[in-house]
Design a protein around this motif. Sequence first.
Motif, PDB file in Angstrom:
ATOM      1  N   ALA A 270       0.758  -1.271  -0.006  1.00 32.48           N
ATOM      2  CA  ALA A 270      -0.120  -0.083   0.126  1.00 32.48           C
ATOM      3  C   ALA A 270       0.673   1.309  -0.017  1.00 32.48           C
ATOM      4  N   TRP A 271       0.318   2.226  -0.978  1.00 35.91           N
ATOM      5  CA  TRP A 271       1.182   3.460  -0.913  1.00 35.91           C
ATOM      6  C   TRP A 271       0.189   4.424  -0.062  1.00 35.91           C
ATOM      7  N   VAL A 272       0.436   5.203   1.001  1.00 33.83           N
ATOM      8  CA  VAL A 272      -0.449   5.993   1.755  1.00 33.83           C
ATOM      9  C   VAL A 272      -0.184   7.215   1.298  1.00 33.83           C
ATOM     10  N   ARG A 273      -1.633   7.894   0.807  1.00 36.29           N
ATOM     11  CA  ARG A 273      -1.323   9.376   0.777  1.00 36.29           C
ATOM     12  C   ARG A 273      -2.235  10.156   1.956  1.00 36.29           C
ATOM     13  N   TYR A 274      -1.930  11.035   2.388  1.00 36.51           N
ATOM     14  CA  TYR A 274      -2.588  11.755   3.583  1.00 36.51           C
ATOM     15  C   TYR A 274      -3.155  12.910   3.099  1.00 36.51           C
ATOM     16  N   SER A 275      -4.122  13.608   3.746  1.00 39.32           N
ATOM     17  CA  SER A 275      -4.803  14.872   3.091  1.00 39.32           C
ATOM     18  C   SER A 275      -3.964  16.176   3.529  1.00 39.32           C
ATOM     19  N   GLY A 276      -2.970  15.922   4.634  1.00 41.90           N
ATOM     20  CA  GLY A 276      -1.970  17.022   4.769  1.00 41.90           C
ATOM     21  C   GLY A 276      -0.567  16.265   5.389  1.00 41.90           C
ATOM     22  N   THR A 277       0.339  17.026   5.034  1.00 38.22           N
ATOM     23  CA  THR A 277       1.751  16.481   5.221  1.00 38.22           C
ATOM     24  C   THR A 277       2.031  16.121   6.656  1.00 38.22           C
ATOM     25  N   LEU A 278       1.257  16.692   7.523  1.00 39.69           N
ATOM     26  CA  LEU A 278       1.524  15.943   8.764  1.00 39.69           C
ATOM     27  C   LEU A 278       0.184  15.170   9.412  1.00 39.69           C
ATOM     28  N   GLY A 279      -0.434  14.661   8.277  1.00 42.49           N
ATOM     29  CA  GLY A 279      -1.625  13.814   8.519  1.00 42.49           C
ATOM     30  C   GLY A 279      -1.320  12.737   9.388  1.00 42.49           C
ATOM     31  N   ALA A 280      -0.119  11.764   9.107  1.00 38.48           N
ATOM     32  CA  ALA A 280       0.077  10.617  10.333  1.00 38.48           C
ATOM     33  C   ALA A 280       0.104  11.010  11.547  1.00 38.48           C
ATOM     34  N   ALA A 281       0.596  12.461  11.912  1.00 37.18           N
ATOM     35  CA  ALA A 281       0.645  12.655  13.396  1.00 37.18           C
ATOM     36  C   ALA A 281      -0.742  13.147  14.025  1.00 37.18           C
ATOM     37  N   THR A 282      -1.886  13.446  13.166  1.00 39.71           N
ATOM     38  CA  THR A 282      -3.005  13.799  13.677  1.00 39.71           C
ATOM     39  C   THR A 282      -3.714  12.798  14.744  1.00 39.71           C
ATOM     40  N   GLY A 283      -4.590  13.438  15.690  1.00 44.12           N
ATOM     41  CA  GLY A 283      -5.073  12.798  16.548  1.00 44.12           C
ATOM     42  C   GLY A 283      -6.447  12.266  16.453  1.00 44.12           C
ATOM     43  N   MET A 284      -6.982  10.952  16.923  1.00 50.72           N
ATOM     44  CA  MET A 284      -8.120  10.578  16.897  1.00 50.72           C
ATOM     45  C   MET A 284      -8.823  10.537  18.228  1.00 50.72           C
ATOM     46  N   CYS A 304      -0.923  -6.641   4.929  1.00 49.76           N
ATOM     47  CA  CYS A 304      -0.527  -5.604   4.056  1.00 49.76           C
ATOM     48  C   CYS A 304       0.813  -5.125   4.439  1.00 49.76           C
ATOM     49  N   VAL A 305       1.631  -4.708   3.478  1.00 47.87           N
ATOM     50  CA  VAL A 305       2.817  -3.581   3.902  1.00 47.87           C
ATOM     51  C   VAL A 305       2.847  -2.391   3.194  1.00 47.87           C
ATOM     52  N   LEU A 306       3.474  -1.648   3.554  1.00 38.86           N
ATOM     53  CA  LEU A 306       4.014  -0.315   2.971  1.00 38.86           C
ATOM     54  C   LEU A 306       4.688  -0.490   1.882  1.00 38.86           C
ATOM     55  N   ALA A 307       4.282   0.351   0.544  1.00 40.62           N
ATOM     56  CA  ALA A 307       5.300   0.241  -0.439  1.00 40.62           C
ATOM     57  C   ALA A 307       6.311   1.223  -0.363  1.00 40.62           C
ATOM     58  N   GLU A 308       7.426   1.149  -1.146  1.00 44.43           N
ATOM     59  CA  GLU A 308       8.208   2.050  -1.082  1.00 44.43           C
ATOM     60  C   GLU A 308       8.010   3.228  -2.204  1.00 44.43           C
ATOM     61  N   SER A 309       7.263   3.150  -3.001  1.00 45.90           N
ATOM     62  CA  SER A 309       6.745   4.035  -4.035  1.00 45.90           C
ATOM     63  C   SER A 309       5.551   3.893  -4.414  1.00 45.90           C
ATOM     64  N   ASP A 314       0.391  -2.075  -4.843  1.00 50.35           N
ATOM     65  CA  ASP A 314      -0.600  -2.801  -5.267  1.00 50.35           C
ATOM     66  C   ASP A 314      -2.010  -1.814  -5.253  1.00 50.35           C
ATOM     67  N   PHE A 315      -2.126  -1.104  -4.305  1.00 45.07           N
ATOM     68  CA  PHE A 315      -3.084  -0.110  -4.111  1.00 45.07           C
ATOM     69  C   PHE A 315      -2.647   1.151  -3.542  1.00 45.07           C
ATOM     70  N   VAL A 316      -3.305   2.347  -3.830  1.00 44.33           N
ATOM     71  CA  VAL A 316      -3.087   3.635  -2.768  1.00 44.33           C
ATOM     72  C   VAL A 316      -4.005   3.873  -1.967  1.00 44.33           C
ATOM     73  N   LEU A 317      -3.782   3.732  -0.835  1.00 45.28           N
ATOM     74  CA  LEU A 317      -4.691   4.368   0.411  1.00 45.28           C
ATOM     75  C   LEU A 317      -4.717   5.558   0.816  1.00 45.28           C
ATOM     76  N   ALA A 318      -5.612   6.625   0.231  1.00 42.78           N
ATOM     77  CA  ALA A 318      -5.729   7.857   0.362  1.00 42.78           C
ATOM     78  C   ALA A 318      -6.480   8.208   1.722  1.00 42.78           C
ATOM     79  N   VAL A 319      -5.644   8.901   2.652  1.00 42.43           N
ATOM     80  CA  VAL A 319      -6.442   8.902   3.958  1.00 42.43           C
ATOM     81  C   VAL A 319      -6.728  10.398   4.329  1.00 42.43           C
TER      82      VAL A 319
END
Length: 524
Positions: A270-284, A304-309, A314-319
Amino acid sequence: MTDQRADHPSDTPHILLVPPDTRPPTLDLPAGLGRMVGARVNVPPAEALPNFFSPGDTTALHRWVLQQAPRADALVICLETLCLGGMIPARRVPDTLDAAMERLETLREIKRLNAGLRIYAFGVVVRVAHDNDPHEEKPYYGEWGRELRAYSTAFDRHARHGEPERAALVQARAAVPSDVLEDWLATRERNRALHLAAMDLLHAGVLEHLCLTLDDTSEYGLAAFDRRLLEARADELMLWERFDTYPGADEVPCALMTRALRHGRPPAQAWVRYSGTLGAATGMIYEDRPAGELVQAHLRAAGCVLAESPQEADFVLAVNTPGRRQANLQPDLATVDTPDRHLPAFVDELRSDLHKGRPVSLADIAYPNGAERRLWTLLHGAPLSQLAGYSAWNTAGNTLGSAVAFGALAPLVQDRAAQIEMVFTRMVDDSLYQAWTRPEVRAALSSPSPFDLGGQRAEAEAALQRIITPRIHALWNTHFAGTGLSLHLGEAHLAWPRLFTGVFPLRVAHASGPLSPAATAGEQ
């Protein structure tokens, strides 16, 4: 329930699914994921499964599993349904630990009957509910929920930090009637013992994979305390290659269905795209970790595993993450819709990925309990029918687990109509209903209880049908009419006597072909 396909080729995967309950996201969605990749998915008869807080028939379920297991390739099963009648009943029923343990032995029994059966099991650590719900919890929770939550936090703080937290724990314990606290803790201890026994089954090779998840968790609380006990046991037995514990619940059938269907294949990347550059750090709100760590946990649970590019993925996970932290009410300009993200650029990237032919699964976790309205409006300029997956329901964990499953299975799709059916259903539920229609139905009622509509259920369902039906047709006509598929729509209604979960019966079929079989179709 009968399987509606005329034949089943010998190489067709045969999966048994025992869900936590009968809501569409926990039953129809995982079964539909199997159907879209050409699997044969069987589910128990309705009378064996729980209905809201009424437990299922564990004896009937035992018979069904024994009957089906010798002919199946894999079993995806909720421990609480097998042993205590369902995920919600497991918080309420008085069944003894001995009775639960005896039912758990069913798994060892069916493994003896079919040594090649791969059993993917999951359980849910008893939650400490945020709302004083007397139906999903024991009746006394409606009166003492706030005090029980305070005790939960104080207990865990004391467990971690010791003597400085003792006074707060003593005060919190004194605020709850002793009989209420004793009963509540005994339920937790019984379920924890059941989960530890399941870990022993994993160690013995009876189970293929085990997920023990945390529902509506937080940084401090009894669920976090239980998680540490489970982690310590996993360390002791060296189970981590086949074990996961993380925030989640209702979406786990989708994650384990993905593991079952991808068995023998390399991990999906999976290639992960966040809606903000700091998206991975946001709180739930309902999870004990930031978005990026939650994504990692849900990818791992589904194998699943993270893709390098993006090119290797195999898919893009848009978060779609919040700017800084989730909030409940839309719009929230303080923590969600902030300059920490730029939604138009996020949608541009999504459209670019689709244009390049990449499977894209969209997880919208900016707000819990429904899609972000602003993002949904922006998405109308994108080719929604090309999305491999879409999810925006309930907690961030529920959303992510579903979206990951859609994406990981996208390369295996054999039935495009079934895939569109699942994706479109989620758009109807997560966006049209949860984000838009549900508040309007609530406003049309007279001060409805969030826990039980009572006599207002019929009025609510009439309003639901009136408001959402034209919206469903408009969404289909705008974005899906050019797919060569046809939509067949039933009457919208509520899963339970509350507004939280809608049911939207619909089938998508090739215009010249028969209707797709029901997502829950299976042989008894």
